[in-house]
Scaffold this active site. Structure first.
Site, mmCIF file in Angstrom:
data_model
loop_
_atom_site.group_PDB
_atom_site.id
_atom_site.type_symbol
_atom_site.label_atom_id
_atom_site.label_comp_id
_atom_site.label_asym_id
_atom_site.label_seq_id
_atom_site.Cartn_x
_atom_site.Cartn_y
_atom_site.Cartn_z
ATOM 1 N N ASP A 1 27.428 41.642 40.017
ATOM 2 C CA ASP A 1 27.271 39.984 40.546
ATOM 3 C C ASP A 1 26.893 39.081 39.443
ATOM 4 O O ASP A 1 25.850 39.650 38.712
ATOM 5 C CB ASP A 1 26.151 39.858 41.661
ATOM 6 C CG ASP A 1 26.370 38.490 42.469
ATOM 7 O OD1 ASP A 1 27.428 37.596 42.149
ATOM 8 O OD2 ASP A 1 25.493 38.500 43.370
ATOM 9 N N HIS B 1 37.473 35.530 45.592
ATOM 10 C CA HIS B 1 36.220 35.030 45.209
ATOM 11 C C HIS B 1 36.221 34.205 43.914
ATOM 12 O O HIS B 1 35.936 33.062 43.590
ATOM 13 C CB HIS B 1 35.097 35.887 45.307
ATOM 14 C CG HIS B 1 33.874 35.275 45.217
ATOM 15 N ND1 HIS B 1 33.256 34.204 46.107
ATOM 16 C CD2 HIS B 1 32.795 35.685 44.404
ATOM 17 C CE1 HIS B 1 32.075 33.895 45.612
ATOM 18 N NE2 HIS B 1 31.754 34.696 44.647
#
Length: 318
Positions: free
Chosen positions: A148, A221
């Site tokens: 992330d 995403h």
């Protein structure tokens, strides 16, 4: 007032531990809250002095409604209540938040101690409406198993990305902060084959390499969070997301912590995610991850907190 252009510790290397507090402030005189904000840096120094080298820091953010109560200044131009974003299937909710404290360090005990000291000072004045204890998960991965924040700027580029400049000099050196708590449906997510998970994210799970544009799903995403200005330059934010969870309660998630010099960049990303670009093409990660909070704050320059301007209804320096 002191030099108001010195920024708070927003653009720092990723932490191993973090505590994020979001509070609402009760009605009453603003002086105790102003004093706590002025003293927050001293609290961090006192706690950190006992454990040097552990990268302890704390960022304080102020919501729109509280700003009007604390300072006889107009609001920073991008400061407003977090705006709900509703798509056909998913919603980025807006939840209350007057104060946010983002405490980071290499050790959770330091974060916990700063958070405890801050809330002690605010006892009877404010209520904690959200508290998250985040942790580093292996090699900067979230609980979905993907790295992330790969494209989050670092160093001088991070400072340029988050630092407000060129407007009202009172606000120069500040930043904007958006926080959201996302809760994952890990059962449904882990039922997906790895190849399908990669299609949802837009990256390879093991290597963290971005999937080429020619192969990337338009509802991934990565695709929907990559935005540009009119000249084709990519608009970026600094992400300080942290995993969190409770094994006993079966709650697992990602706490989104986004800093930017203009909150409109984050708001555009959220529009793409929840409404879609084009509309209806929502971020497929939302089929497995639900936003349960959402708040927006201005992170004032350090000097403004430590030597604040007058409170509303008062003249001269406090």
């Amino acid at each position: 007032m002191a030099d108001g252009n010195r920024s708070q510790a927003v653009a720092v290397p990723p932490a191993r531990a973090a505590v994020v507090l979001v509070l609402t402030v009760r009605p009453g005189p603003p002086d105790p809250v102003r004093e706590l904000l002025s003293d927050a840096a001293g609290i961090v120094r006192a706690v950190g002095f006992r454990a040097p080298g552990e990268a302890l820091s704390c960022v304080a953010g102020i919501g729109a409604d509280l700003w009007d109560r604390l300072y006889a200044l107009g609001r920073p131009p991008g400061l407003h209540r977090f705006r709900k974003v509703s798509g056909d299937r998913h919603t980025a909710v807006s939840t209350p938040g007057d104060l946010a404290f983002h405490v980071r360090a290499h050790r959770m005990d330091l974060c916990f101690e700063v958070a405890r000291r801050l809330t002690e000072r605010l006892s009877g004045l404010a209520d904690v409406v959200d508290e998250v204890h985040g942790f580093r998960y292996f090699d900067e991965r979230d609980l979905l198993g993907f790295v992330d924040g790969t494209e989050s700027p670092t160093g001088a580029e991070a400072v340029d990305t988050v630092r407000v400049t060129g407007g009202d000099p009172v606000f120069d050196g500040g930043s904007y902060l958006v926080v959201q708590k996302y809760v994952h449906d890990l059962g449904a997510w882990e039922a997906l084959p790895v190849e399908e998970q990669e299609r949802v994210i837009g990256r390879r799970k093991l290597s963290d390499i971005e999937i080429p544009d020619s192969e990337k799903a338009p509802d991934s995403h990565v695709a929907l969070n990559t935005i540009t200005d009119d000249d084709g330059n990519e608009l970026r934010i600094v992400r300080e997301n942290m995993p969190f969870g409770s094994v006993g309660e079966g709650v697992f998630g990602t706490y989104f912590i986004g800093y930017a010099s203009d909150p409109a960049v984050i708001e555009r990303m959220l529009h793409n995610m929840f409404v879609g670009d084009p509309p209806g093409n929502h971020d497929r990660i939302l089929d497995f991850s639900t936003a349960v909070t959402g708040s927006l704050f201005f992170v004032p320059p350090a000097g403004l907190l430590q030597d604040p301007p007058p409170a509303p209804g008062r003249g001269g320096e406090p």
